[in-house]
Design a protein around this motif. Structure first.
Motif, short mmCIF file in Angstrom:
data_model
loop_
_atom_site.label_atom_id
_atom_site.label_comp_id
_atom_site.label_asym_id
_atom_site.label_seq_id
_atom_site.Cartn_x
_atom_site.Cartn_y
_atom_site.Cartn_z
N LEU A 230 51.15 50.83 54.06
CA LEU A 230 51.99 50.33 52.97
C LEU A 230 51.16 49.51 51.99
O LEU A 230 51.26 49.67 50.77
CB LEU A 230 53.13 49.48 53.53
CG LEU A 230 53.97 48.77 52.48
CD1 LEU A 230 54.80 49.76 51.69
CD2 LEU A 230 54.88 47.73 53.11
N ILE A 231 50.30 48.64 52.54
CA ILE A 231 49.48 47.79 51.68
C ILE A 231 48.55 48.66 50.83
O ILE A 231 48.36 48.41 49.64
CB ILE A 231 48.67 46.79 52.53
CG1 ILE A 231 49.60 45.79 53.21
CG2 ILE A 231 47.66 46.04 51.68
CD1 ILE A 231 48.95 45.03 54.32
N THR B 25 49.08 51.80 49.90
CA THR B 25 49.87 52.52 48.89
C THR B 25 50.20 51.59 47.72
O THR B 25 50.02 51.95 46.56
CB THR B 25 51.18 53.04 49.49
OG1 THR B 25 50.92 53.60 50.76
CG2 THR B 25 51.83 54.06 48.60
N LEU B 26 50.68 50.38 48.06
CA LEU B 26 51.05 49.45 47.00
C LEU B 26 49.82 49.03 46.20
O LEU B 26 49.84 48.98 44.98
CB LEU B 26 51.71 48.20 47.60
CG LEU B 26 53.10 48.37 48.21
CD1 LEU B 26 53.52 47.09 48.91
CD2 LEU B 26 54.11 48.72 47.15
N LEU C 20 49.48 49.47 42.24
CA LEU C 20 49.64 48.27 41.44
C LEU C 20 48.33 47.54 41.20
O LEU C 20 48.22 46.75 40.28
CB LEU C 20 50.60 47.29 42.14
CG LEU C 20 51.95 47.82 42.56
CD1 LEU C 20 52.64 46.79 43.42
CD2 LEU C 20 52.80 48.13 41.36
N ARG D 109 47.39 42.49 43.40
CA ARG D 109 48.83 42.22 43.31
C ARG D 109 49.50 42.21 44.66
O ARG D 109 50.70 41.99 44.76
CB ARG D 109 49.52 43.31 42.47
CG ARG D 109 49.02 43.37 41.07
CD ARG D 109 49.67 42.30 40.23
NE ARG D 109 49.05 42.24 38.94
CZ ARG D 109 49.31 43.09 37.96
NH1 ARG D 109 50.20 44.03 38.13
NH2 ARG D 109 48.69 42.98 36.82
N VAL D 110 48.77 42.54 45.70
CA VAL D 110 49.36 42.51 47.05
C VAL D 110 48.61 41.42 47.78
O VAL D 110 47.45 41.57 48.15
CB VAL D 110 49.16 43.89 47.74
CG1 VAL D 110 49.83 43.89 49.09
CG2 VAL D 110 49.72 44.99 46.89
N CYS D 111 49.28 40.28 47.94
CA CYS D 111 48.57 39.08 48.41
C CYS D 111 49.26 38.45 49.60
O CYS D 111 50.39 38.78 49.95
CB CYS D 111 48.54 38.02 47.31
SG CYS D 111 48.04 38.62 45.74
N GLN D 112 48.53 37.52 50.19
CA GLN D 112 49.14 36.65 51.20
C GLN D 112 48.73 35.23 50.89
O GLN D 112 47.76 34.99 50.17
CB GLN D 112 48.68 37.06 52.60
CG GLN D 112 47.20 36.90 52.81
CD GLN D 112 46.78 37.26 54.22
OE1 GLN D 112 47.55 37.83 54.97
NE2 GLN D 112 45.56 36.94 54.57
N LEU E 163 46.76 32.43 46.51
CA LEU E 163 47.20 33.79 46.83
C LEU E 163 45.94 34.63 46.93
O LEU E 163 45.16 34.71 45.99
CB LEU E 163 48.10 34.32 45.72
CG LEU E 163 49.50 33.77 45.72
CD1 LEU E 163 50.22 34.17 44.46
CD2 LEU E 163 50.28 34.26 46.91
N LEU F 143 45.26 40.93 50.11
CA LEU F 143 45.27 41.31 51.53
C LEU F 143 44.07 42.16 51.90
O LEU F 143 43.75 42.32 53.06
CB LEU F 143 46.55 42.07 51.86
CG LEU F 143 47.67 41.18 52.34
CD1 LEU F 143 49.00 41.87 52.22
CD2 LEU F 143 47.44 40.78 53.77
#
Lengths: 495, 207
Positions: free
Chosen positions: A359-360, A362-363, A367, A371-374, A389, A392
């Motif tokens: 999923l990470i 793909t996103l 994006l 933009r996919v952070c923790q 932030l 990932l």
């Protein structure tokens, strides 16, 4: 007896620029480098040489000699990459290839020369192939590295070949400057009248080392073959890439997917063999009209499974525009990491982790991975600086978050918003925020947070208040204490 | 089953309270539960508390989708009473299309809790797509709507507002429910002796 070939590439940066085809090298052209506070000429073409400019001259002197001189700062990194590519080419001739300084290749051809028809023929082949790539070179073939280097640098011929055992005779007339020694020693040698290698080799070693030190003596021994001087070749790096050329250009998505399938199988097969996985892939599509297009995807975890990689390429490929077709395709794996074999355990944790990383990926591929952070903990007492932030993909361990000592808001405003005071107070009794009026019925505070004096010495201190309003929302108000004009801000929303 | 286990496990508590457990509902408070594998809309100023309470009940991944350039962001230290902030995957797309696409992808992850921040509620088409994705992945989709909600295929629609008071109290109004009745609840956050289940909500029906 070893046989060494030294290929000197004197104008490597200029040749690289000429091959790119984007530079006009018709007139006087020179590459310059800043040494100290002065810009000096490092490489120049023949037109510039004709005007009297020499290597090492300052740019201002050069421009005085030739006002039309075109200069460009040197680019050491692309030159290094170019030389690396040439090293890979040289592997065709010998398994032991090393890079010397930043403009030469050293090959150990002991026992290889007969495969190319003899040493002289091999040297001619080398020069012809380099000339075919528009690269100027000079060759020296001798028993030792130093000797071959000296012949390549100091002899006027393009190919200087010294037969086995004839090192001393060939080098007798070459200048002493070819020995690598510090400048004071060269000065001393000049003062003593030792100009050629022949002169210096006539002196007994004991006297030479007593006057000039052991290093000069050992350099001379290595040069003449009395001491070993092997070619230290680096192991060639594993390249996980595959290339495919079609006889006719293709353009349909299904066909390109087939090509990608084949390339992925090859690259993944090689990765599997070495037990490695890759976290990034670049698919280069060479269109006949528009040139190369790169499509890059990233993965959250290293993988060598073709299915996962193809899944990520599905979307970017639909965005590729091909008019006249493409006939050259290349897939390259980047960010290679060792893959640790994980056991398929009975609990669902492995499958869940796999699904989450898909999923990470793909996103992130659609994006952008930033933009996919923790959340990552940072050491600061200021609320907005106590966390960052982090993408990932950076794969750092999860921070452990402890419960804060005082209640903290669930959402923090990116920039504290100023409220309009209707009825002042500490905290204000009635205020207006985002077009709504709030009346304070209870409050708790203040909580004073001073600024980080080591970072921002001029930032003001803040007081935070928990404010319970009559409408319902509980707000975290902020103010700067000790000001004549009170200014209140909403910093966050409490549960 | 000893009494201790009944007291501590939130799911078992819901079963004891008499809810249909086979359909896997997520109990937010005794008397309030939302179904997993569906999408739910949440409006009002304390919608994030509702979302966090639901997220606290689900152990798997938590995906928080918020548009880039929003005025406020979740604060990890403020999330600690509800969820472990390290669990959160924050996705910041640009534009409504990207936000809805990211939500659809995230809902495909089995058992995840996906919290999405939208300005306008999804319409029938958009919500149907999200609903299908949630059913496929059996995940919980929570759409936090800042503005107006439209007619959609979501299972329930809640309006959450804070009630004035020193203690954390809220009014949760179930405005629309596809299977069941609409109701209003006054929810209060209390402490229990059990440290594991520190987020214990007490709800009474409100007029």
């Amino acid at each position: 007896m070893r046989r060494i070939v030294y290929i000197w590439l004197p104008n490597l940066p200029l040749d690289r620029l000429a091959r790119q085809g984007t530079h006009t090298l018709d007139g006087a052209f020179a590459l310059v480098k800043e040494t100290g506070r002065v810009w000096r000429i490092t490489h120049l073409n023949n037109h510039a040489l004709d005007t009297g400019i020499r290597k090492g001259m300052t740019v201002s002197d050069a421009r005085a000699l030739c006002p039309d001189l075109v200069t460009e700062p040197d680019a050491p990194y692309p030159d290094t990459l170019f030389l690396k590519a040439l090293k890979r080419w040289a592997f065709h001739f010998s398994p032991l290839v090393a890079v010397d300084s930043n403009d030469a290749l050293v090959l150990d051809i002991t026992g290889c020369a007969h495969l190319f028809g003899g040493e002289r023929k091999m040297a001619k082949t080398l020069l012809n192939q380099l000339a075919g790539h528009h690269i100027q070179a000079t060759l020296g073939i001798a028993d030792t590295k130093g000797a071959a280097k000296g012949l390549a640098l100091f002899c006027p011929n393009r190919i200087s070949l010294v037969p086995c055992g004839g090192t001393l005779d060939a080098l007798a007339d070459l200048p002493v400057d070819m020995l690598e020694a510090p400048a004071p020693i060269h000065q001393d040698l000049r003062r003593a009248g030792l100009k050629t290698i022949g002169d210096i080799s006539a002196i007994p070693t004991a006297e030479l080392s007593r006057r000039y030190g052991l290093t000069l003596a050992s350099t001379l021994h290595r040069l003449l073959g009395y001491a070993p001087d092997p070619v230290l070749a680096e192991k060639p790096e594993d390249r996980f890439a595959a290339r495919l050329k079609t006889p006719d250009p293709i353009g349909y998505l299904d066909d390109i997917l087939q090509v990608l399938n084949r390339l992925t199988d090859r690259v993944c097969g090689r990765l599997k063999q070495t037990g490695k996985g890759a976290r990034g892939f670049i698919f280069t599509v060479g269109c006949v009209d528009t040139g190369d297009h790169d499509i890059a995807i990233g993965l959250a975890q290293p993988s060598h499974q073709p299915a996962l990689i193809l899944q990520q390429f599905q979307h970017p490929l639909t965005q590729l525009k091909i008019d006249y077709g493409a006939d050259e395709f290349r897939l390259q794996a980047t960010a290679i990491e060792a893959l640790s074999a994980t056991q398929q355990d009975l609990l669902k944790t492995h499958q869940a982790a796999q699904a989450a990383s898909t999923l990470i990926a793909t996103l992130g591929n659609r994006l952008g991975f930033d933009r996919v952070c923790q959340f990552q903990k940072k050491n600061s007492h200021l609320p907005e600086r106590s966390f960052t932030l982090q993408s990932l993909m950076d794969m750092s361990d999860r921070s452990t978050w402890e419960m804060p000592l005082k209640a903290r808001p669930v959402t923090l405003l990116t920039k504290p918003e100023r409220v309009h005071l209707i009825s002042p107070g500490r905290p204000p009794k009635v205020f207006q925020w985002r077009r709504q009026t709030y009346e304070t019925i209870a409050s708790k505070g203040p909580e004073r947070l001073t600024n980080e004096w080591w970072r921002t010495p001029d930032a003001p201190t803040r007081d935070y208040w928990h404010v319970v309003t009559a409408n319902g929302p509980r707000l975290w108000l902020m103010t700067h204490p000790g000001r004549t004009e009170p200014s209140w801000y909403v910093a966050g929303r409490l549960p | 089953m000893s009494l201790a286990i009944v007291k501590s496990h939130p799911n078992l508590q819901a079963a004891v309270a008499g809810f249909a457990f086979c359909d896997s509902t997520v109990p937010l408070a005794p008397g309030i539960s939302i179904r997993q594998g569906r999408i739910h809309e949440i409006l009002g100023d304390s919608r994030d508390i509702f979302a966090l309470t639901a997220a606290a009940r689900l152990p798997d991944s938590l995906v928080w989708i918020k548009g880039l350039g929003a005025k406020d962001y979740p604060y990890p230290y403020g999330l600690t009473p509800f969820v472990d902030p390290g669990r959160l995957i924050l996705v910041t797309p640009v534009g409504r299309q990207e936000i809805l696409w990211s939500a659809e992808q995230a809902l495909g992850l089995k058992g995840a809790c996906v919290v999405t921040d939208l300005e306008r509620g999804p319409d029938l088409k958009e919500s149907q797509r999200l609903q299908l994705a949630a059913e496929k992945g059996h995940s919980l989709g929570l759409l936090m709507i800042g503005g107006k909600a439209q007619t959609s295929a979501s299972e329930t629609r809640w309006h959450c507002s804070s009630l004035p008071g020193e203690q954390a109290t809220w009014l949760w109004h179930c405005q629309k429910n596809r299977r069941g009745k609409t109701a209003r609840w006054g929810v209060r956050w209390t402490e229990t002796e059990d440290a594991q289940n520190s987020l214990y909500m007490v709800a009474e029906p409100a007029p």
